[in-house]
Scaffold this motif. Structure first.
Motif, PDB file in Angstrom:
ATOM      1  N   GLU A 131      52.614  43.776  66.686  1.00  0.00           N
ATOM      2  CA  GLU A 131      53.598  42.800  67.197  1.00  0.00           C
ATOM      3  C   GLU A 131      53.285  42.428  68.640  1.00  0.00           C
ATOM      4  O   GLU A 131      53.338  41.258  69.026  1.00  0.00           O
ATOM      5  CB  GLU A 131      55.003  43.394  67.111  1.00  0.00           C
TER       6      GLU A 131
ATOM      7  N   SER B   3      50.084  40.353  68.859  1.00  0.00           N
ATOM      8  CA  SER B   3      50.186  39.026  68.229  1.00  0.00           C
ATOM      9  C   SER B   3      50.698  37.955  69.181  1.00  0.00           C
ATOM     10  O   SER B   3      50.594  36.769  68.883  1.00  0.00           O
ATOM     11  CB  SER B   3      51.091  39.101  66.992  1.00  0.00           C
TER      12      SER B   3
ATOM     13  N   GLN C 201      45.162  36.955  67.637  1.00  0.00           N
ATOM     14  CA  GLN C 201      45.352  37.007  66.191  1.00  0.00           C
ATOM     15  C   GLN C 201      45.020  38.437  65.784  1.00  0.00           C
ATOM     16  O   GLN C 201      43.856  38.846  65.793  1.00  0.00           O
ATOM     17  CB  GLN C 201      44.408  36.027  65.501  1.00  0.00           C
ATOM     18  N   ALA C 202      46.060  39.207  65.470  1.00  0.00           N
ATOM     19  CA  ALA C 202      45.858  40.630  65.176  1.00  0.00           C
ATOM     20  C   ALA C 202      45.466  40.787  63.705  1.00  0.00           C
ATOM     21  O   ALA C 202      46.237  40.458  62.819  1.00  0.00           O
ATOM     22  CB  ALA C 202      47.119  41.419  65.492  1.00  0.00           C
TER      23      ALA C 202
END
Lengths: 461, 233
Positions: B46, B49, B53-54
């Motif tokens: 979280e 992000s 872009q995880a």
């Protein structure tokens, strides 16, 4: 509902289960049981099995409800019971609805049997690379489905389950045999309470787990006991191999001799039982052990040593044909490495004509380079480093110190993507030896290499 | 995706991730089966992000999770979209030296898509033998790409070796302050009385009250809060 009272009445060990029971509808609890038992179970599969176990269950509602339970991890395509709760839920299933729990295992085993049949690849002698890749993937999937089936069988037919586990262990997927074996072993140990009546097989898997994850010496006694006892079956053959590998690297000549005896028995028994993979790796280990014995046994005379080397060379050549036929790059590469080491030992014993020395040395380094490339693709850092060390020793014997230093550099570069402490120390020892022999010509380069190695090896020494 | 009871704040994790976002590198979230590794990684995702872009690599199926499989999944996740038949990731990786694999992963991580990528890998080493190599490979990728790489790891067998150049964070137990803060900050619980929330705190720490500073294992906290959430509906 007073959850604190529920907790107090339950006691420490059953606390989370008591809370789960108090806050979960019966249908959802049943679904949780099924997911606790299941491996890699899709929601659609779970729904199908669920309604065969309990006719009036509302599967869809149970799935929705379970997704909000703290007993599951969510994400991906399916629910998964959290690791800390799985065993508790399985026990709860058996203690609450024993016959249904058994039936669940039977249905799940049938599901895996269907998957195994679906993935059994058709024979394709002239397949394209894409066909070969698909066939290998299918073959792997069939193997995994068979292992999961054996896992479920442990609850209903433990004798069949343990026999299947042993057979599957003896014939793992070609691409990653050791990883597959470890995964299989982890599943056996998850079922160890149900497999308690199969002590031999269970002991083997416990010993294998100890061998791979902890200290091999701890596993030795168990493996030797299984190897000594009858019947002469696959479990015995696998145990003889593991025991031979452990003792085959001992510094005690008596232990090494014992390893040779065990590996000889292992090869014969594996041939008899048509355990081809076990036979090939046992024969290779036998050759490695001969080399090791020659180095540790001070009492061997020269002729005896030369005789053993020729025997090892014959066996390694025979093994190469079998490894190629078996179709495992891993086995073929390791056997090639062993062949190179046997030839190097013969070389070091001056057992070849002077006119042949240079040509033989070239053959050895080519073999080592081929083996190293194949083993590098398997991410086998230790093998890459040690094949480089062996190649460096070969070049040094020919007084080609520049090329020897190149080989050591190549082995050390492997540490950027991994390091294997024992192998790194041996590589460093070879580098020190080379520095003594090389004289001034390559001193600077070797000093620089040794300094870089020291920053890593100082952690281990 | 975290459920509210899994959102107990882990300041140490978020602080480390904030550093990663600035400088790149490898962060290891280390803890046993009760440490809430997956939830800690979800919090990291979280946080990452917001700026990256995880890409998360995880296995919920209990399948074989060796380094080769993990690398194959990373390969597939970072692969640019292509048309036509592609050999499987495993087949492509099998033909590649580890140095080349690191090179490819570093390149793909560095490519903007439009946002830079970060990698999160769960349960590194789960089905690995001794002397396995995924740990240094991931640390090397993070360093060379100068991107965040977060991994979760169970140290029960062996602590993450410090020589691999990653930052290692041991996941800690929760205290009363952390659990209470989670309850009070959860929007869906706004209608609950303070007394009701204190009952939840009491439930979580039942059994550890004798201690002056009671603590609870993360997994136990999630189980009890999750049960309380269902029981209080």
């Amino acid at each position: 509902m007073n959850l604190l009272e529920v907790l107090r009445d339950a006691g420490d060990e059953q606390a989370e289960l008591a809370l789960f029971r108090a806050t979960t509808a019966e249908d959802t609890r049943r679904l949780a049981w099924l997911f606790a038992v299941g491996l890699d179970l899709a929601e659609s599969e779970a729904a199908g099995v669920l309604t065969r176990l309990w006719e009036d269950i509302d599967a869809e509602r149970a799935i929705t409800d379970l997704a909000s339970s703290p007993m599951v991890d969510i994400g991906g395509d399916s629910l998964r019971i959290v690791d800390s709760a799985r065993r508790t839920l399985v026990d709860d299933f058996f203690s609450s609805e024993y016959e249904i729990a058994l039936k669940a295992h039977v249905l799940l085993a049938d599901l895996e049997q269907a998957k195994q049949a679906h993935h059994d690849p058709p024979y394709s002698p002239c397949g394209t690379p894409e066909d070969d890749a698909r066939a290998e993937s299918d073959s792997e999937e069939a193997w995994f489905a068979s292992v999961r089936r054996a896992y479920y069988l442990a609850a209903v037919a433990p004798s069949d389950s343990s026999r299947d586990f042993i057979d599957l262990f003896a014939d793992p997927p070609r691409a990653d045999p050791e990883g597959a074996r470890q995964w299989l072993t982890s599943l056996v140990l998850r079922q160890e309470r149900r497999l308690g009546a199969q002590p031999r097989e269970l002991s083997f898997f416990r010993a294998f787990e100890t061998f791979t994850r902890a200290d091999p010496a701890d596993a030795l006694d168990t493996l030797r006991q299984i190897g000594l006892a009858s019947p002469e079956d696959a479990c015995t053959a696998l145990s003889l191999y593991q025991a031979g590998v452990i003792e085959g690297t001992s510094s005690n000549a008596e232990a090494v001799t014992r390893a040779l005896t065990n590996l000889t028995r292992c090869i014969r028994l594996s041939e008899q039982l048509q355990l081809l993979e076990n036979e090939i790796r046992a024969r290779r280990s036998y050759c490695d052990t001969i080399i090791h014995l020659i180095n540790v046994e001070a009492g061997l005379d020269r002729n005896e040593s030369r005789g053993m080397i020729e025997e090892a060379l014959r066996l390694a050549s025979e093994n190469q044909l079998r490894a190629d036929k078996y179709g495992s790059d891993v086995l073929a590469a390791r056997n090639l490495w062993t062949t190179a080491r046997v030839r190097w030992t013969r070389f070091a014993f001056q057992a070849i004509a002077n006119t042949e020395i240079e040509a033989e040395a070239e053959r050895i380094v080519v073999m080592l380079a081929q083996a190293r490339t194949a083993l590098a693709r398997q991410y086998d850092v230790q093998a890459v480093m040690l094949t480089s060390r062996d190649a460096a020793a070969t070049f040094a014997a020919l007084a080609r110190f520049g090329e020897a230093a190149d080989e050591l550099e190549m082995g050390f570069r492997a540490t950027q993507w991994g390091d294997a402490p024992a192998a790194l120390l041996r590589l460093e020892d070879e580098a020190k030896r080379l520095r003594k022999e090389a004289g001034t010509a390559h001193q600077g380069r070797l000093d620089d290499l040794l300094a870089r190695m020291a920053t890593l090896t100082s952690v281990f020494r | 995706m975290l459920r509210w009871w899994e959102r107990i704040n882990r300041e140490a994790v978020l602080d480390e991730v904030a550093e990663l976002k600035r400088d790149g590198g490898c962060l290891v979230l280390q803890g046993d089966a009760y440490a809430g590794r997956m939830q800690a990684a979800s919090l990291a995702v979280e946080s990452l992000s917001v700026d990256f872009q995880a890409v998360r690599i995880s296995d919920l199926t209990g399948r074989l999770w060796t380094e080769r499989r993990v690398l194959a999944q990373v390969w597939e996740a970072l692969q640019p979209p292509t048309s036509g038949f592609q050999l499987s990731a495993a087949a492509q990786l099998a033909g590649m030296s580890p140095e080349r694999v690191i090179e490819v992963f570093v390149t793909r991580l560095k490519v903007s898509s439009p946002r830079p990528k970060a990698l999160v890998v769960d349960d590194v080493g789960r089905d690995a033998a001794r002397d396995y190599n995924l740990r240094p490979i991931l640390a090397a990728i993070a360093k060379d790409a100068q991107r965040p790489v977060v991994v979760t790891y169970d140290p029960t067998r062996e602590q993450w070796p410090s020589r691999h150049g990653a930052r290692v964070l041991d996941l800690k137990v929760f205290d009363v302050t952390q659990v209470r803060a989670c309850l009070h900050n959860t929007a869906s619980l706004q209608g609950k009385t303070v007394a009701a929330l204190e009952e939840a705190v009491e439930l979580v720490f039942a059994g550890s009250q004798l201690s002056e500073h009671p603590t609870v294992r993360p997994d136990d906290a999630y189980q009890r809060l999750g049960a309380w959430s269902r029981g209080s509906l």
